[in-house]
Design a protein around this motif. Structure first.
Motif, PDB file in Angstrom:
ATOM      1  N   PHE A  11       0.825  -1.195   0.000  1.00 28.98           N
ATOM      2  CA  PHE A  11       0.000   0.000   0.000  1.00 28.98           C
ATOM      3  C   PHE A  11       0.862   1.248   0.000  1.00 28.98           C
ATOM      4  O   PHE A  11       0.767   2.067  -0.893  1.00 28.98           O
ATOM      5  CB  PHE A  11      -0.917  -0.025   1.223  1.00 28.98           C
ATOM      6  CG  PHE A  11      -1.740   1.210   1.383  1.00 28.98           C
ATOM      7  CD1 PHE A  11      -1.582   2.025   2.490  1.00 28.98           C
ATOM      8  CD2 PHE A  11      -2.691   1.544   0.445  1.00 28.98           C
ATOM      9  CE1 PHE A  11      -2.342   3.164   2.636  1.00 28.98           C
ATOM     10  CE2 PHE A  11      -3.464   2.684   0.587  1.00 28.98           C
ATOM     11  CZ  PHE A  11      -3.286   3.503   1.683  1.00 28.98           C
ATOM     12  N   ALA A  12       1.712   1.374   0.982  1.00 24.20           N
ATOM     13  CA  ALA A  12       2.532   2.580   1.042  1.00 24.20           C
ATOM     14  C   ALA A  12       3.896   2.279   1.650  1.00 24.20           C
ATOM     15  O   ALA A  12       4.474   3.116   2.316  1.00 24.20           O
ATOM     16  CB  ALA A  12       1.820   3.653   1.828  1.00 24.20           C
ATOM     17  N   SER A  13       4.374   1.049   1.446  1.00 25.58           N
ATOM     18  CA  SER A  13       5.673   0.713   2.003  1.00 25.58           C
ATOM     19  C   SER A  13       6.741   1.591   1.375  1.00 25.58           C
ATOM     20  O   SER A  13       6.790   1.745   0.164  1.00 25.58           O
ATOM     21  CB  SER A  13       6.016  -0.753   1.726  1.00 25.58           C
ATOM     22  OG  SER A  13       5.061  -1.598   2.312  1.00 25.58           O
ATOM     23  N   ARG A  14       7.565   2.164   2.212  1.00 27.64           N
ATOM     24  CA  ARG A  14       8.639   2.974   1.655  1.00 27.64           C
ATOM     25  C   ARG A  14       9.767   3.082   2.664  1.00 27.64           C
ATOM     26  O   ARG A  14       9.568   2.895   3.864  1.00 27.64           O
ATOM     27  CB  ARG A  14       8.133   4.362   1.262  1.00 27.64           C
ATOM     28  CG  ARG A  14       7.655   5.175   2.426  1.00 27.64           C
ATOM     29  CD  ARG A  14       6.915   6.410   1.979  1.00 27.64           C
ATOM     30  NE  ARG A  14       6.365   7.100   3.137  1.00 27.64           N
ATOM     31  CZ  ARG A  14       7.011   8.028   3.814  1.00 27.64           C
ATOM     32  NH1 ARG A  14       8.225   8.374   3.477  1.00 27.64           N
ATOM     33  NH2 ARG A  14       6.472   8.610   4.851  1.00 27.64           N
ATOM     34  N   GLY A  15      10.923   3.390   2.118  1.00 27.51           N
ATOM     35  CA  GLY A  15      12.085   3.499   2.978  1.00 27.51           C
ATOM     36  C   GLY A  15      12.575   4.929   3.069  1.00 27.51           C
ATOM     37  O   GLY A  15      12.443   5.695   2.125  1.00 27.51           O
ATOM     38  N   VAL A  16      13.108   5.274   4.210  1.00 31.90           N
ATOM     39  CA  VAL A  16      13.778   6.560   4.359  1.00 31.90           C
ATOM     40  C   VAL A  16      15.198   6.304   4.844  1.00 31.90           C
ATOM     41  O   VAL A  16      15.469   5.328   5.538  1.00 31.90           O
ATOM     42  CB  VAL A  16      13.053   7.503   5.354  1.00 31.90           C
ATOM     43  CG1 VAL A  16      11.708   7.933   4.796  1.00 31.90           C
ATOM     44  CG2 VAL A  16      12.887   6.843   6.702  1.00 31.90           C
ATOM     45  N   ILE A  46      18.594   2.302   6.281  1.00 32.38           N
ATOM     46  CA  ILE A  46      17.295   2.527   5.667  1.00 32.38           C
ATOM     47  C   ILE A  46      16.236   2.005   6.628  1.00 32.38           C
ATOM     48  O   ILE A  46      16.326   0.869   7.101  1.00 32.38           O
ATOM     49  CB  ILE A  46      17.164   1.778   4.317  1.00 32.38           C
ATOM     50  CG1 ILE A  46      18.308   2.149   3.367  1.00 32.38           C
ATOM     51  CG2 ILE A  46      15.808   2.059   3.687  1.00 32.38           C
ATOM     52  CD1 ILE A  46      18.415   3.613   3.033  1.00 32.38           C
ATOM     53  N   ILE A  47      15.302   2.853   6.943  1.00 25.86           N
ATOM     54  CA  ILE A  47      14.193   2.457   7.801  1.00 25.86           C
ATOM     55  C   ILE A  47      12.944   2.402   6.930  1.00 25.86           C
ATOM     56  O   ILE A  47      12.567   3.397   6.319  1.00 25.86           O
ATOM     57  CB  ILE A  47      13.989   3.447   8.963  1.00 25.86           C
ATOM     58  CG1 ILE A  47      15.279   3.541   9.792  1.00 25.86           C
ATOM     59  CG2 ILE A  47      12.818   3.007   9.830  1.00 25.86           C
ATOM     60  CD1 ILE A  47      15.239   4.626  10.858  1.00 25.86           C
ATOM     61  N   ALA A  48      12.353   1.224   6.863  1.00 22.20           N
ATOM     62  CA  ALA A  48      11.195   1.046   5.990  1.00 22.20           C
ATOM     63  C   ALA A  48       9.964   0.691   6.808  1.00 22.20           C
ATOM     64  O   ALA A  48       9.994  -0.228   7.631  1.00 22.20           O
ATOM     65  CB  ALA A  48      11.468  -0.053   4.967  1.00 22.20           C
ATOM     66  N   ASN A  49       8.919   1.447   6.583  1.00 20.69           N
ATOM     67  CA  ASN A  49       7.610   1.077   7.125  1.00 20.69           C
ATOM     68  C   ASN A  49       6.961   0.133   6.122  1.00 20.69           C
ATOM     69  O   ASN A  49       6.760   0.488   4.968  1.00 20.69           O
ATOM     70  CB  ASN A  49       6.737   2.311   7.319  1.00 20.69           C
ATOM     71  CG  ASN A  49       7.084   3.039   8.600  1.00 20.69           C
ATOM     72  OD1 ASN A  49       6.821   2.533   9.691  1.00 20.69           O
ATOM     73  ND2 ASN A  49       7.685   4.201   8.484  1.00 20.69           N
ATOM     74  N   VAL A  50       6.654  -1.072   6.582  1.00 20.77           N
ATOM     75  CA  VAL A  50       6.153  -2.096   5.685  1.00 20.77           C
ATOM     76  C   VAL A  50       4.656  -2.287   5.893  1.00 20.77           C
ATOM     77  O   VAL A  50       4.193  -2.521   7.012  1.00 20.77           O
ATOM     78  CB  VAL A  50       6.889  -3.430   5.917  1.00 20.77           C
ATOM     79  CG1 VAL A  50       6.375  -4.495   4.962  1.00 20.77           C
ATOM     80  CG2 VAL A  50       8.389  -3.237   5.744  1.00 20.77           C
ATOM     81  N   TYR A  51       3.932  -2.161   4.796  1.00 14.98           N
ATOM     82  CA  TYR A  51       2.486  -2.361   4.828  1.00 14.98           C
ATOM     83  C   TYR A  51       2.141  -3.696   4.179  1.00 14.98           C
ATOM     84  O   TYR A  51       2.714  -4.052   3.151  1.00 14.98           O
ATOM     85  CB  TYR A  51       1.768  -1.243   4.070  1.00 14.98           C
ATOM     86  CG  TYR A  51       1.826   0.086   4.781  1.00 14.98           C
ATOM     87  CD1 TYR A  51       0.714   0.564   5.469  1.00 14.98           C
ATOM     88  CD2 TYR A  51       2.982   0.848   4.762  1.00 14.98           C
ATOM     89  CE1 TYR A  51       0.760   1.784   6.122  1.00 14.98           C
ATOM     90  CE2 TYR A  51       3.039   2.078   5.428  1.00 14.98           C
ATOM     91  CZ  TYR A  51       1.918   2.536   6.099  1.00 14.98           C
ATOM     92  OH  TYR A  51       1.974   3.736   6.749  1.00 14.98           O
ATOM     93  N   GLU A  52       1.246  -4.413   4.787  1.00 20.28           N
ATOM     94  CA  GLU A  52       0.746  -5.649   4.181  1.00 20.28           C
ATOM     95  C   GLU A  52      -0.767  -5.579   4.165  1.00 20.28           C
ATOM     96  O   GLU A  52      -1.390  -5.221   5.164  1.00 20.28           O
ATOM     97  CB  GLU A  52       1.237  -6.871   4.959  1.00 20.28           C
ATOM     98  CG  GLU A  52       2.731  -7.085   4.751  1.00 20.28           C
ATOM     99  CD  GLU A  52       3.199  -8.435   5.252  1.00 20.28           C
ATOM    100  OE1 GLU A  52       2.421  -9.121   5.934  1.00 20.28           O
ATOM    101  OE2 GLU A  52       4.353  -8.777   4.956  1.00 20.28           O
ATOM    102  N   ASN A  53      -1.323  -5.916   3.009  1.00 20.09           N
ATOM    103  CA  ASN A  53      -2.772  -5.817   2.819  1.00 20.09           C
ATOM    104  C   ASN A  53      -3.281  -4.421   3.146  1.00 20.09           C
ATOM    105  O   ASN A  53      -4.370  -4.253   3.689  1.00 20.09           O
ATOM    106  CB  ASN A  53      -3.503  -6.864   3.666  1.00 20.09           C
ATOM    107  CG  ASN A  53      -3.097  -8.277   3.313  1.00 20.09           C
ATOM    108  OD1 ASN A  53      -2.957  -8.607   2.140  1.00 20.09           O
ATOM    109  ND2 ASN A  53      -2.873  -9.095   4.314  1.00 20.09           N
ATOM    110  N   GLY A  54      -2.455  -3.431   2.857  1.00 21.37           N
ATOM    111  CA  GLY A  54      -2.874  -2.055   3.069  1.00 21.37           C
ATOM    112  C   GLY A  54      -2.825  -1.607   4.517  1.00 21.37           C
ATOM    113  O   GLY A  54      -3.272  -0.514   4.835  1.00 21.37           O
TER     114      GLY A  54
END
Ligand SMILES: [Zn+2]
Length: 79
Positions: A11-16, A46-54
């Motif tokens: 959905f919006a997984s991204r890394g910073v 890199i810190i990534a917020n991981v989304y699964e199934n939105g």
């Protein structure tokens, strides 16, 4: 609320990209090694917020080089 199984795509997984600060004790999601603060050579992670199934699922940490070697799994990490 039931989430459709079809929505597996991220959905919006991204890394910073962030500097590693003293006292942080994360380990890399790719190589499993600790991501260590260094006085001599500033390290980045890199810190990534991981989304699964939105839905937000977890945070993953990577060495910046591991993230590159993994082919930017959560997109081009921004500073
Ligand atoms: Zn690593």
């Amino acid at each position: 609320m039931k989430i459709a199984q079809e929505r597996v795509s991220t959905f919006a997984s991204r890394g910073v990209r962030r500097r590693v600060e003293p006292g942080e004790g994360s380990s890399c999601a790719r190589c499993g090694e600790a991501i260590k603060f260094s006085m001599k050579t500033p390290a980045h992670q890199i810190i990534a917020n991981v989304y699964e199934n939105g839905v937000w699922n977890r945070v993953e940490h990577f060495h910046d080089t591991c993230y590159l070697n993994a082919g930017l799994p959560y997109g081009n990490a921004r500073d």
